[in-house]
Enzyme design. Structure first.
Site, PDB file in Angstrom:
ATOM      1  N   HIS A   1      -1.506   7.423   4.177  1.00 43.67           N
ATOM      2  CA  HIS A   1      -0.541   6.347   4.411  1.00 43.67           C
ATOM      3  C   HIS A   1       0.863   6.653   3.875  1.00 43.67           C
ATOM      4  CE1 HIS A   1      -0.452   1.673   5.024  1.00 43.67           C
ATOM      5  NE2 HIS A   1       0.167   2.347   5.969  1.00 43.67           N
TER       6      HIS A   1
ATOM      7  N   CYS B   1       0.785  -1.241   0.000  1.00 38.85           N
ATOM      8  CA  CYS B   1       0.000   0.000   0.000  1.00 38.85           C
ATOM      9  C   CYS B   1       0.810   1.281   0.000  1.00 38.85           C
ATOM     10  CB  CYS B   1      -0.993  -0.015   1.160  1.00 38.85           C
ATOM     11  SG  CYS B   1      -0.443  -0.847   2.647  1.00 38.85           S
TER      12      CYS B   1
END
Length: 540
Positions: free
Chosen positions: A200, A145
């Site tokens: 993130h 990710c």
């Protein structure tokens, strides 16, 4: 500079044995697949763009092979320039751009790929989006990710930026302020920008979206796990600690954040299960509001909606138990699909669909550690792997009146390409920095006029290490050999997409060419070294 490039190209004649041609490929029943590539054909790897106002520094294969395709690319670029000028004259501004990045959805999960209802989680809206536009069966991400988000935001392999970790609370690593994000490029070109969802890319405020080019943002800093950690009454697989020492909980846990460019972001909610189940709905609603507010303004907009689904520990109450599959993952997939239908309908309602590019994509393959509460792919491997199951992901592009409908494309694209393509469409190519390698290739002609993809090669990194190399249909995993031989890590992806039958003898012709392209790649790294990891001062 030129001396360095010539030096890197010295071995190119060997890896031309891959026989990749840059010719136009005929559409057959609106489906286009690259021709099978036979070893020994004299040709070249296609990448990048030519004839455009950009000083972008590409990776080594571009410089060797541009000369064979540059004339054709110039003509393609002229056609795109004319098309973009026509759109700007018609709508009074440059095209809007919307990128939707989803989490851990495996290749094949959409109904149009054989998943959807067949997997107990119908995806009618994403399926219709694909029928109204183009379904990419050759779209590639990074293996996990944070790296994919780095690649999308910067157009660069994460290893070049110094950020290869998947960020968890307390990790001081983050996206260096010196990196130039897609939002910064488009902001400088006159775009209004917004980011909603899973960021993130670091714990430090200077790494957050409102400090990285976005005018406004509502975001979380982590994946779904910390939301579960912070819900003491829940005892799920991500929250099974009971008597762990305080040592493990020293790092501050940032909640749901909101911020505007030039201002300090503030925490608007703690992380917990209750906040998580509504976060997708909330970021979707904010996305719709942003689109409505900017639909008729003088400035075009760039929206980055980073879905926080799919998770494995809870579902929105309106969607809980709605999927025939009976998992949170499938419930959430149906929720997300519903929102996608609403988003595209809103663009049509506002009369801006024909001036808005929408690209939907996944960030990596399924996380099988949580099976059956995970996505799935028929390919071998999953999240964290450079096998096809980890990096080949579903993706769709939609632009009514511009992108030809009902296309199924098997040509190669990489998530970094979305950076350079957005810069081209947004008139920001000249703003791409020229003091570093930018890996993304301009795919605007591929999207808008169905010319061949300009990407015929990829470097698949696993963290800071080169894990595999792809040239055309051929792929080699960089693994230890034996006795001076390269090992059985060569694959023809057309014949063996699951990478189950690695060979050596039948692909010895590819051994030295693969070595050469790696040497060329490494030579450019010497000329443009990787950035050292950037660490925020987290106050710990």
């Amino acid at each position: 500079m030129m001396t360095g490039r010539k030096k890197q190209c010295c071995g190119a004649t060997r890896w031309r044995r891959f026989g990749i041609r840059g010719q136009r490929l005929a559409l057959s029943q609106r489906t286009r697949t690259p021709p099978l590539i036979a070893p020994g054909l004299l040709a070249a790897v296609v990448a990048g763009f030519a004839g455009t106002a950009s000083a972008q520094q590409f990776d080594a294969p571009y410089y060797e092979l541009q000369k064979e395709n540059g004339v054709a690319w110039v003509e393609e670029d002229k056609a795109i320039d004319a098309k973009l000028a026509e759109l700007e004259e018609r709508f009074g501004r440059k095209p809007n751009i919307i990128y939707i990045l989803t989490d851990d959805i495996g290749y094949g999960e959409l109904g149009v790929q054989g998943g959807g209802a067949a997997r107990g989680m119908p995806t009618p809206n994403l399926d219709q989006m694909a029928r109204d536009g183009v379904l990419f069966n050759g779209f590639y991400s990074e293996p996990s990710c944070t790296p994919t988000r780095v690649a999308l935001m910067t157009g660069r392999h994460p290893v070049r930026t110094g950020l290869t970790d998947v960020i968890f609370p307390g990790n001081p690593a983050g996206l260096a302020p010196a990196e130039v994000t897609i939002a910064e490029l488009l902001s400088d070109a006159g775009y209004v920008t917004a980011m909603y969802g899973k960021w993130h890319l670091g714990d430090g405020p200077e790494t957050w979206p409102n400090s990285q080019g976005f005018d406004e943002a509502l975001f979380g800093l982590y994946n779904a796990a910390p939301w579960a950690w912070n819900t003491p009454t829940e005892r799920v697989m991500w929250n099974n600690f009971t008597d762990a020492p305080d040592f493990f909980f020293r790092a501050p846990l940032h909640g749901k954040m909101e911020g505007k460019k030039g201002e300090k972001a503030v925490e608007v909610s703690e992380l917990n299960k209750e906040a998580y189940v509504r976060f997708e709905e909330e970021t979707f609603n904010r996305s719709i509001d942003f689109v409505r507010r900017n639909a008729q303004g003088d400035q075009p907009f760039f929206l980055y909606w980073a879905s926080n689904l799919m998770s494995q520990f809870t579902s929105h109450p309106d969607w809980l138990g709605k999927s025939p599959q009976g998992t949170h993952n499938a419930d959430q997939m149906m929720e997300h699909d519903h929102y996608m239908g609403e988003l595209l309908a809103t663009l049509r309602e506002l009369g801006i669909a024909e001036n808005t590019l929408v690209v939907w994509m996944s960030d990596n393959g399924p996380m099988y550690d949580l099976f059956p509460e995970s996505s799935y792919t028929a390919l071998r491997g999953g999240k964290g792997d450079v096998l096809e199951g980890g990096v080949r992901v579903p993706a769709v592009a939609w632009w009514p009146g511009v992108i030809e409908e009902n296309q199924l494309q098997a040509e190669i694209l990489h998530v970094t390409d979305m950076y350079t393509t957005a810069a081209r469409i947004g008139g920001a190519l000249d703003k791409i920095p020229d003091d570093r390698i930018v890996d993304g290739l301009d795919q605007s002609s591929f999207l808008m006029t169905s010319t061949p993809s300009r990407r015929k090669y990829m470097f698949h990194y696993s963290g800071r290490n080169l894990g595999a190399v792809r040239v055309g249909q051929f792929k080699r995993h960089i693994a230890a050999g034996h006795g001076g031989l390269p090992g059985k890590a060569f694959f023809d992806i057309y014949k063996d997409p699951r990478e189950e039958h690695g060979v050596m003898v039948s692909m010895l012709w590819a051994w030295v060419p693969f070595d050469d392209i790696v040497r060329m790649h490494n030579g450019m790294i010497e000329e443009f070294p990787h950035r050292e990891p950037y660490y925020s001062d987290t106050g710990d």
